[in-house]
Scaffold this motif. Structure first.
Motif, PDB file in Angstrom:
ATOM      1  N   GLY A   1       0.798  -1.207   0.000  1.00 29.75           N
ATOM      2  CA  GLY A   1       0.000   0.000   0.000  1.00 29.75           C
ATOM      3  C   GLY A   1       0.837   1.266   0.000  1.00 29.75           C
ATOM      4  O   GLY A   1       2.046   1.240   0.226  1.00 29.75           O
ATOM      5  N   ILE A   2       0.158   2.379  -0.253  1.00 35.10           N
ATOM      6  CA  ILE A   2       0.759   3.712  -0.162  1.00 35.10           C
ATOM      7  C   ILE A   2      -0.146   4.541   0.738  1.00 35.10           C
ATOM      8  O   ILE A   2      -1.347   4.657   0.469  1.00 35.10           O
ATOM      9  CB  ILE A   2       0.874   4.378  -1.539  1.00 35.10           C
ATOM     10  N   LYS A   3       0.419   5.098   1.789  1.00 36.05           N
ATOM     11  CA  LYS A   3      -0.365   5.953   2.678  1.00 36.05           C
ATOM     12  C   LYS A   3       0.340   7.284   2.852  1.00 36.05           C
ATOM     13  O   LYS A   3       1.498   7.329   3.283  1.00 36.05           O
ATOM     14  CB  LYS A   3      -0.568   5.299   4.046  1.00 36.05           C
ATOM     15  N   ALA A   4      -0.341   8.363   2.502  1.00 35.81           N
ATOM     16  CA  ALA A   4       0.213   9.711   2.609  1.00 35.81           C
ATOM     17  C   ALA A   4      -0.623  10.521   3.592  1.00 35.81           C
ATOM     18  O   ALA A   4      -1.849  10.576   3.479  1.00 35.81           O
ATOM     19  CB  ALA A   4       0.237  10.390   1.245  1.00 35.81           C
ATOM     20  N   SER A   5       0.048  11.153   4.538  1.00 37.97           N
ATOM     21  CA  SER A   5      -0.635  11.905   5.587  1.00 37.97           C
ATOM     22  C   SER A   5      -0.787  13.376   5.224  1.00 37.97           C
ATOM     23  O   SER A   5      -0.339  13.829   4.169  1.00 37.97           O
ATOM     24  CB  SER A   5       0.145  11.765   6.899  1.00 37.97           C
ATOM     25  N   GLN A   6      -1.407  14.110   6.118  1.00 37.50           N
ATOM     26  CA  GLN A   6      -1.700  15.528   5.884  1.00 37.50           C
ATOM     27  C   GLN A   6      -0.446  16.317   5.551  1.00 37.50           C
ATOM     28  O   GLN A   6       0.584  16.204   6.217  1.00 37.50           O
ATOM     29  CB  GLN A   6      -2.367  16.128   7.118  1.00 37.50           C
ATOM     30  N   GLY A   7      -0.537  17.116   4.484  1.00 39.53           N
ATOM     31  CA  GLY A   7       0.561  17.978   4.094  1.00 39.53           C
ATOM     32  C   GLY A   7       1.605  17.320   3.223  1.00 39.53           C
ATOM     33  O   GLY A   7       2.518  17.978   2.744  1.00 39.53           O
ATOM     34  N   THR A   8       1.482  16.019   2.996  1.00 42.06           N
ATOM     35  CA  THR A   8       2.434  15.325   2.133  1.00 42.06           C
ATOM     36  C   THR A   8       2.261  15.782   0.689  1.00 42.06           C
ATOM     37  O   THR A   8       1.140  15.955   0.214  1.00 42.06           O
ATOM     38  CB  THR A   8       2.219  13.800   2.208  1.00 42.06           C
ATOM     39  N   VAL A   9       3.376  15.954  -0.013  1.00 36.08           N
ATOM     40  CA  VAL A   9       3.349  16.299  -1.430  1.00 36.08           C
ATOM     41  C   VAL A   9       4.187  15.282  -2.199  1.00 36.08           C
ATOM     42  O   VAL A   9       5.359  15.081  -1.903  1.00 36.08           O
ATOM     43  CB  VAL A   9       3.898  17.720  -1.687  1.00 36.08           C
ATOM     44  N   ILE A  10       3.563  14.629  -3.185  1.00 36.72           N
ATOM     45  CA  ILE A  10       4.251  13.738  -4.113  1.00 36.72           C
ATOM     46  C   ILE A  10       4.305  14.470  -5.443  1.00 36.72           C
ATOM     47  O   ILE A  10       3.270  14.739  -6.052  1.00 36.72           O
ATOM     48  CB  ILE A  10       3.520  12.395  -4.254  1.00 36.72           C
ATOM     49  N   GLY A  11       5.503  14.819  -5.890  1.00 37.03           N
ATOM     50  CA  GLY A  11       5.623  15.647  -7.086  1.00 37.03           C
ATOM     51  C   GLY A  11       5.263  14.931  -8.366  1.00 37.03           C
ATOM     52  O   GLY A  11       4.762  15.541  -9.309  1.00 37.03           O
TER      53      GLY A  11
ATOM     54  N   VAL B   1      -0.888  14.950  -4.910  1.00 36.41           N
ATOM     55  CA  VAL B   1      -0.083  14.220  -5.895  1.00 36.41           C
ATOM     56  C   VAL B   1      -0.037  15.043  -7.168  1.00 36.41           C
ATOM     57  O   VAL B   1      -1.085  15.379  -7.735  1.00 36.41           O
ATOM     58  CB  VAL B   1      -0.673  12.826  -6.180  1.00 36.41           C
ATOM     59  N   GLY B   2       1.170  15.363  -7.638  1.00 36.20           N
ATOM     60  CA  GLY B   2       1.312  16.224  -8.805  1.00 36.20           C
ATOM     61  C   GLY B   2       1.030  15.525 -10.119  1.00 36.20           C
ATOM     62  O   GLY B   2       0.717  16.170 -11.117  1.00 36.20           O
TER      63      GLY B   2
END
Length: 242
Positions: free
Chosen positions: A124-134, A151-152
């Motif tokens: 899985g992929i889990k991204a929390s608050q404020g995370t930026v994936i370019g 996610v860009g």
């Protein structure tokens, strides 16, 4: 007449003295884990059998292991991060250029940043608050959960669920058609796509296979190809087989 040779000799002595210190910046092992100490700078960290821990505030050019996880603590900065059998974890405020795992999930803490792509095969992929994936975020098997993250590029899965909670995708949200063994092993299960309140998909919703799709009235999505949405009015979307 002796000044120039003396300067050259001093420079050579300094270079030789600095050689071992520079060599220590790259760590390469077959057995055992590697730890990058807090606040220190390193080159490449590579091991075959062992995990890698990058302490708070450390700077590392790259980190790679075959059998083991990679943990990146608060505010550390790393280039490319790769593992085959193991997960990758970024604590709050950590930053990497790209993250890739074959068998293992990737977890991104609050305000973490990935400059380029996050790629997983089984995990899985889990991204929390404020995370930026370019760049893009993608996997084959495993849940993708974006919680007030951005996610860009595109977000793509084959057999996994995708849940957006106040998240933004600048590209497309895509579910690809499984092939070969991927399809046979997951043929009875439909991916569940939940686009929650306040979420935005600026690109298209592209579905190459049947999915369960829930779109909150307070979400914004682009053009849709494939399954018609089932509207969602709560944060918890039940599966049709629950």
């Amino acid at each position: 007449m002796r000044v120039r040779p003396l300067v050259s000799l001093i420079a050579l002595s300094l270079a030789l003295a600095g050689g071992p210190a520079l060599a220590q910046q790259n760590i390469d092992k077959v057995f055992g884990g590697i730890t990058a100490e807090a606040g220190q700078s390193y080159g490449s960290l590579e091991t075959v059998n062992g995990g890698i821990t990058i302490r708070e505030g450390a700077t590392v050019r790259s980190a790679e292991t075959v059998n083991g996880g990679i943990t990146i603590e608060r505010n550390a900065q790393v280039g490319d991060v790769e593992t085959v059998n193991g997960g990758i974890s970024l604590d709050d405020g950590a930053r990497v250029r790209g993250a890739e795992a074959v068998n293992g999930g990737i977890r991104l803490g609050r305000d973490a940043k990935v400059d380029e792509d996050v790629d997983v095969v089984n995990g899985g992929i889990k991204a929390s608050q404020g995370t930026v994936i370019g760049g893009d975020a993608s996997n084959v098997n495993g849940a993708i959960s974006l919680i007030r993250a951005e996610v860009g590029g595109d977000v793509t899965t084959t057999n996994g669920d995708i849940t957006l909670t106040g998240a933004t995708i600048r590209g497309d949200l895509r579910v690809e058609k499984p092939t070969g063994s991927w399809w046979r092993s997951n043929s009875n299960r439909l991916p569940r796509i939940v686009i929650g309140e306040g979420s935005v998909v600026e690109g298209e919703l592209l579905f190459e296979r049947e999915v369960e799709l829930y779109v909150h009235p307070g979400a914004k999505v682009g053009k849709q190809t494939g399954t018609a949405p089932r509207m969602l009015d709560s944060a918890d979307a039940p599966r049709s087989d629950d």
